[in-house]
Write an enzyme that holds these catalytic residues in place. Structure first.
Site, PDB file in Angstrom:
ATOM      1  N   THR A 145      44.733  19.107  55.587  1.00 47.23           N
ATOM      2  CA  THR A 145      45.247  18.027  54.749  1.00 47.23           C
ATOM      3  C   THR A 145      45.521  16.724  55.477  1.00 47.23           C
ATOM      4  OG1 THR A 145      47.480  18.920  55.027  1.00 47.23           O
ATOM      5  CG2 THR A 145      46.271  19.587  53.061  1.00 47.23           C
TER       6      THR A 145
ATOM      7  N   ASP B  51      57.797  26.410  59.669  1.00 44.53           N
ATOM      8  CA  ASP B  51      57.218  25.636  60.765  1.00 44.53           C
ATOM      9  C   ASP B  51      58.305  25.282  61.778  1.00 44.53           C
ATOM     10  OD1 ASP B  51      54.673  25.741  59.665  1.00 44.53           O
ATOM     11  OD2 ASP B  51      54.980  23.930  58.479  1.00 44.53           O
TER      12      ASP B  51
ATOM     13  N   GLY C 292      56.922  22.913  53.038  1.00 44.38           N
ATOM     14  CA  GLY C 292      57.644  23.063  54.290  1.00 44.38           C
ATOM     15  C   GLY C 292      58.947  22.307  54.331  1.00 44.38           C
ATOM     16  N   ARG C 293      58.932  21.166  55.018  1.00 45.00           N
ATOM     17  CA  ARG C 293      60.180  20.454  55.302  1.00 45.00           C
ATOM     18  C   ARG C 293      60.932  19.980  54.065  1.00 45.00           C
ATOM     19  NH1 ARG C 293      57.826  16.632  60.002  1.00 45.00           N
ATOM     20  NH2 ARG C 293      56.049  16.803  58.597  1.00 45.00           N
TER      21      ARG C 293
ATOM     22  N   ASP D 220      48.978  31.915  58.736  1.00 46.25           N
ATOM     23  CA  ASP D 220      48.078  30.770  58.833  1.00 46.25           C
ATOM     24  C   ASP D 220      47.542  30.641  60.258  1.00 46.25           C
ATOM     25  OD1 ASP D 220      46.682  28.543  58.049  1.00 46.25           O
ATOM     26  OD2 ASP D 220      48.401  27.183  58.176  1.00 46.25           O
ATOM     27  N   LEU D 221      46.562  31.484  60.581  1.00 45.58           N
ATOM     28  CA  LEU D 221      45.983  31.506  61.921  1.00 45.58           C
ATOM     29  C   LEU D 221      44.823  30.534  62.092  1.00 45.58           C
ATOM     30  CD1 LEU D 221      45.895  35.322  62.792  1.00 45.58           C
ATOM     31  CD2 LEU D 221      47.588  33.604  63.468  1.00 45.58           C
ATOM     32  N   LYS D 222      44.209  30.131  60.988  1.00 48.09           N
ATOM     33  CA  LYS D 222      43.040  29.238  61.045  1.00 48.09           C
ATOM     34  C   LYS D 222      42.010  29.774  62.042  1.00 48.09           C
ATOM     35  CE  LYS D 222      45.656  25.063  59.808  1.00 48.09           C
ATOM     36  NZ  LYS D 222      47.024  25.616  59.740  1.00 48.09           N
TER      37      LYS D 222
ATOM     38  N   LYS E 245      55.176  31.292  54.876  1.00 52.66           N
ATOM     39  CA  LYS E 245      54.053  31.018  55.771  1.00 52.66           C
ATOM     40  C   LYS E 245      54.526  31.094  57.205  1.00 52.66           C
ATOM     41  CE  LYS E 245      52.508  27.279  57.668  1.00 52.66           C
ATOM     42  NZ  LYS E 245      51.983  25.937  58.005  1.00 52.66           N
TER      43      LYS E 245
ATOM     44  N   PRO F 218      32.411  36.389  65.496  1.00 53.57           N
ATOM     45  CA  PRO F 218      32.726  37.348  64.428  1.00 53.57           C
ATOM     46  C   PRO F 218      33.559  38.547  64.868  1.00 53.57           C
ATOM     47  CG  PRO F 218      30.464  36.597  64.212  1.00 53.57           C
ATOM     48  CD  PRO F 218      30.973  36.030  65.506  1.00 53.57           C
TER      49      PRO F 218
END
Length: 224
Positions: A115, A8, A203-204, A57-59, A30, A64
């Site tokens: 989250t 990140d 992550g961090r 991680d494109l969310k 990621k 469609p």
């Protein structure tokens, strides 16, 4: 069970530095919207060229056709997993799953509830149920759409394990080695593993540690 280290960052140098520091200690990363937007897909190609797996991680949350094209683009890069918002609905998730079939090994991970959200946050956008209920509802919808993986916080893993197929992978962000976190529903690696997580996204706690290798090794020991 894998630890996925979240890159990140908003610049290439910071990402490259942590990958170099971790070396063989990490094989799965990621890449999210921040790094992808800042530096482009070349960082993904280089990670995969170095033998690493990538959780993209494109969310995805679009019509469609657009989602299917994005999944194929991710597959062409060689990523292992790509995320789609379960809130996008069954038709969109089905399109993603169908597109992924062109790339053996590519898995669609359905994001349930991010989250950082709480029951109050859901109420603000008109979702009149608890986070737990919404996670279960979306996970079951995603499973019916054919998604082989779910993204859910550590707090919902145990519940999900009672309602989804045992073969379905659970990818768990909100994992911290530090009690100070922006995730409303976080947990330690040991807690998530005991609950039934398959992949831990950290992550961090690793990337900003004084000794990232020692940090990931500590997280790995939790898996024993």
């Amino acid at each position: 069970m894998s630890i996925i280290v979240a890159l990140d960052f908003d610049n290439r140098q910071a990402a490259d530095d942590i990958v170099e520091k971790l070396g063989d200690a990490c094989g799965f990363y990621k890449v999210g919207l921040e790094l992808l937007t800042a530096v482009g897909p070349e960082v993904i190609r280089e990670l995969i060229g170095a033998g690493k797996e990538v959780f993209l991680d494109l969310k995805l949350f679009e019509i469609p056709t657009s989602v299917a094209h994005a999944v194929r683009a991710a597959g062409a890069l060689g990523v292992t997993m790509v995320t789609v918002h379960a809130m996008a609905g069954a038709t969109i998730m089905e399109a993603a799953v169908e597109a992924a079939k062109d790339y053996p090994g590519l898995k669609i991970a359905a994001l349930t509830v991010v989250t950082s959200l709480t029951d109050a946050d859901l109420a603000q956008v008109g979702v009149r149920s608890s986070v737990e209920s919404q996670v279960v509802r979306l996970a079951q919808l995603a499973e019916k759409a054919g998604c082989p993986a779910m993204v859910a916080s550590p707090r919902e893993i145990h519940l999900l394990r009672t309602v989804i197929n045992k073969e379905t992978l659970i990818v768990t962000p909100g994992i911290t080695l530090d009690p100070t976190t922006e995730h409303a529903r976080s947990a330690t690696p040991a807690e998530a593993i005991r609950a039934g997580a398959d992949h831990l996204v950290i992550g961090r706690s690793i990337t900003h540690a004084a000794d990232p290798v020692a940090a990931i090794q500590g997280a790995e020991r939790s898996k024993a």
